[in-house]
Design an enzyme around this catalytic site. Sequence first.
Site, PDB file in Angstrom:
ATOM      1  N   GLU A  84       0.810  -1.216   0.000  1.00  0.00           N
ATOM      2  CA  GLU A  84       0.000   0.000   0.000  1.00  0.00           C
ATOM      3  C   GLU A  84       0.846   1.270   0.000  1.00  0.00           C
ATOM      4  OE1 GLU A  84      -3.143   0.411  -0.451  1.00  0.00           O
ATOM      5  OE2 GLU A  84      -3.642  -1.727  -0.467  1.00  0.00           O
ATOM      6  N   GLU A 115       8.735 -22.015   7.139  1.00  0.00           N
ATOM      7  CA  GLU A 115       8.884 -21.197   8.336  1.00  0.00           C
ATOM      8  C   GLU A 115       9.812 -21.825   9.374  1.00  0.00           C
ATOM      9  OE1 GLU A 115       5.595 -21.752  11.597  1.00  0.00           O
ATOM     10  OE2 GLU A 115       4.603 -21.330   9.687  1.00  0.00           O
TER      11      GLU A 115
END
Length: 304
Positions: A84, A115
């Site tokens: 954004e 992960e």
Amino acid sequence: MNKLSTLTTEMRNEKSVAIDSMSTIDILKTINEEDMTVAQSVQQVLSEIEKTVEVIYEQLKQGGRLFYVGAGTSGRIGIMDAVECPPTYSTSPEVVQAVMAGGTKAIEKAVEGAEDSEELGANDLKERNLTELDVVIGIAASGRTPYVVGALQYANKIGASTVSLTSNTNSIISKHADIKIEVVTGPEVLTGSTRMKAATAHKMILNMITTTSMIKIGKVYENLMVDLKVSNLKLKERAKSIVSTITGSTYDIAEQTLECTNYEVKPAIVMIKTGITLEEAKYYIKEADGFVRQAIELATEGGN
């Protein structure tokens, strides 16, 4: 390594033990009441968020970058905030980046084992050419994700600034961070479902970090986004509204001036406010390090 069951985010919430037998409205009320506590939890770590913003501000001024590193929900939250920034503040996609375990394909579907590798976390940052000017924020609700640990360890080795963002105190990732943001949101409505309160708190904090950092480097005038990148019709209309609101000019004047500036909002504001040319407006904006308010003052002084 800490047992998962001992973490605050993995404990059972006594208020929702009978949630499977509640009515729809009572389930919703329970979730809503728990969500109301999130902002209060964030309030408790404002001083750590402040320290983080000050470091980011100083590093961005020197050409540094901000990296969010996470896995699963934490990685996705980092991506949401990073993507954004270019349309909102006209920053290069390089300035705020999200690094996620498993890469972009893990946005929609988890990548098995990604992960759990410290080495992978370090390697993913190496590929971004991390430097000592950069800031790395490692995000993990549990505070123990190996991928994030590896990334923070590598960042420290390089000399970059490091921050941990977690929802457990005395977390493992915090041991590898210069600044520790440990926002304790408590047990989730669904035990261990940290996409709920923990993730909400982390999203709020990332919003605060980038918004405040961008304000401090001159991307905002009053409370308006004067450095937005006009890439569609909605943003074109927003740009006209911003220029008209700040300058008090008519909508038509705002539109005409923006056409001259190729829809760059900052020079349009300075031009209308001071009556100078586009070239002069850009000069004063540069002299003011991108701050519109100072650019207007400089242009006004220069014309006297």
